[in-house]
Motif scaffolding. Structure first.
Motif, short mmCIF file in Angstrom:
data_model
loop_
_atom_site.label_atom_id
_atom_site.label_comp_id
_atom_site.label_asym_id
_atom_site.label_seq_id
_atom_site.Cartn_x
_atom_site.Cartn_y
_atom_site.Cartn_z
N ARG A 1 1.02 -0.78 -0.17
CA ARG A 1 -0.41 -0.15 0.14
C ARG A 1 0.74 1.25 0.10
NH1 ARG A 1 -3.15 -2.36 5.29
NH2 ARG A 1 -4.57 -3.65 3.52
N PRO A 2 0.25 2.26 -0.49
CA PRO A 2 1.30 4.20 -0.71
C PRO A 2 1.37 4.51 0.69
CG PRO A 2 -0.42 4.10 -2.18
CD PRO A 2 -0.94 2.09 -1.05
N LEU A 3 1.21 4.06 1.76
CA LEU A 3 1.52 4.60 2.52
C LEU A 3 2.45 4.22 4.30
CD1 LEU A 3 -2.94 3.48 4.34
CD2 LEU A 3 -1.58 6.57 2.99
N ARG A 4 3.30 4.52 4.95
CA ARG A 4 4.09 3.90 5.74
C ARG A 4 3.06 3.35 6.79
NH1 ARG A 4 6.59 9.48 8.76
NH2 ARG A 4 7.89 7.71 9.12
N VAL A 5 4.48 1.65 6.74
CA VAL A 5 3.42 1.08 7.30
C VAL A 5 3.20 0.68 9.01
CG1 VAL A 5 4.86 -1.90 8.14
CG2 VAL A 5 5.29 -0.81 5.76
N LEU A 6 3.83 2.01 9.37
CA LEU A 6 3.29 0.96 11.11
C LEU A 6 2.51 1.91 11.29
CD1 LEU A 6 4.80 0.39 14.18
CD2 LEU A 6 5.77 3.07 14.07
N PRO A 7 2.06 3.34 10.77
CA PRO A 7 0.77 3.96 11.05
C PRO A 7 -0.32 3.15 10.74
CG PRO A 7 2.19 5.31 10.42
CD PRO A 7 2.26 4.25 9.97
#
Length: 270
Positions: free
Chosen positions: A104-110
């Motif tokens: 996904r084009p989002l940061r992993v931890l959040p």
């Protein structure tokens, strides 16, 4: 063509989906939240039990010890509400679900934090804050502007310290998938450590958990600052005010460990 959703909107969508799914059955959710909130009282009960057999604990009275326990519990429950679900990391890695997170084009931890948010933990955090307010009303605190600021910052700093331990502990799953018990020894074990004055622990154990891992800065040192008393163990007088600095250092260290872990990940191969 519609504009692409912003990153913040995507995180809100993840969080909203979790809230809708877990609150669909309202009575069950309310009952679960209430039962979850009662768990926070167990730490207070443990302090009460100890003071049934002793008038003081490492030189601290019941009200002083209750203040330390209240700070520790508030910090832990705030952390658990926000990032406690990160301890499911090993399940993501074992089942291969972590691959989907990386795509996904989002940061992993959040994604992991918002995607598995458990709203019933709000009840625990609220209960812990109530206990802290009661402890503050019973303790002999001489209020000053500095202490007023500290009583707000201390639980937040403690939550960041616990959060750093949660993230770093969960990162070990990148190397050892069955790392749950090892991580819990430092997360939930750290919670149990912080609810009592650190003077009750033996020297080597205190050196590792209180100072090396920074757990003394969650509740013990802020408690000393609020009570206006020196540390019976003879530590420097400025340490009770250093919790925010320790929180920043802990968060930075956890972020570095997390980054190394993510780069180490090589998928499940399935």
């Amino acid at each position: 063509m519609a504009d692409r959703p912003t990153t913040a909107a995507a995180y809100r969508a993840l969080l909203g989906a979790q809230l809708r799914a877990q609150t669909q059955y309202r009575f069950s959710f309310a009952l679960d939240t209430a039962a979850s909130a009662l768990i926070t009282l167990l730490d207070v009960v443990s302090v009460l039990v100890l003071f049934r057999v002793t008038p003081a604990l490492a030189g601290f009275s019941f009200t002083d010890s209750l203040l330390i326990a209240g700070l520790a519990n508030a910090a832990f429950q705030l952390c658990d509400m926000c990032v406690g679900n990160i301890d499911t990391m090993r399940e993501y890695i074992r089942t291969g679900r972590f691959d989907a997170v990386l795509l996904r084009p989002l940061r992993v931890l959040p994604q992991l934090v918002f995607g598995d948010f458990s709203p019933r933990r709000i009840g625990r955090a609220a209960q812990a804050l109530v206990v802290l307010v009661v402890a503050l009303s019973l303790a002999d605190v001489t209020w000053t502007p500095a202490r007023t600021v500290l009583v707000v910052i201390a639980p937040l700093s403690g939550a960041v310290i616990f959060g750093a331990v949660f993230v770093a502990g969960s990162t070990t799953a990148f190397w050892f998938v069955e790392s749950g018990e090892f991580a819990n020894a430092f997360t939930y074990g750290g919670r149990d450590f912080t609810i009592y004055p650190v003077g009750i622990y033996p020297g080597w154990f205190r050196a590792v958990f209180a100072y090396s891992l920074g757990f003394a800065f969650v509740a013990y040192f802020p408690g000393l600052a609020l009570l206006g008393r020196p540390d019976p163990l003879g530590t420097p007088g400025f340490l009770p005010w250093c919790s925010p600095l320790v929180a920043v250092l802990a968060a930075t260290a956890a972020a570095l460990v997390w980054r190394v872990g993510v780069r180490h990940y090589r998928s499940t191969g399935s």
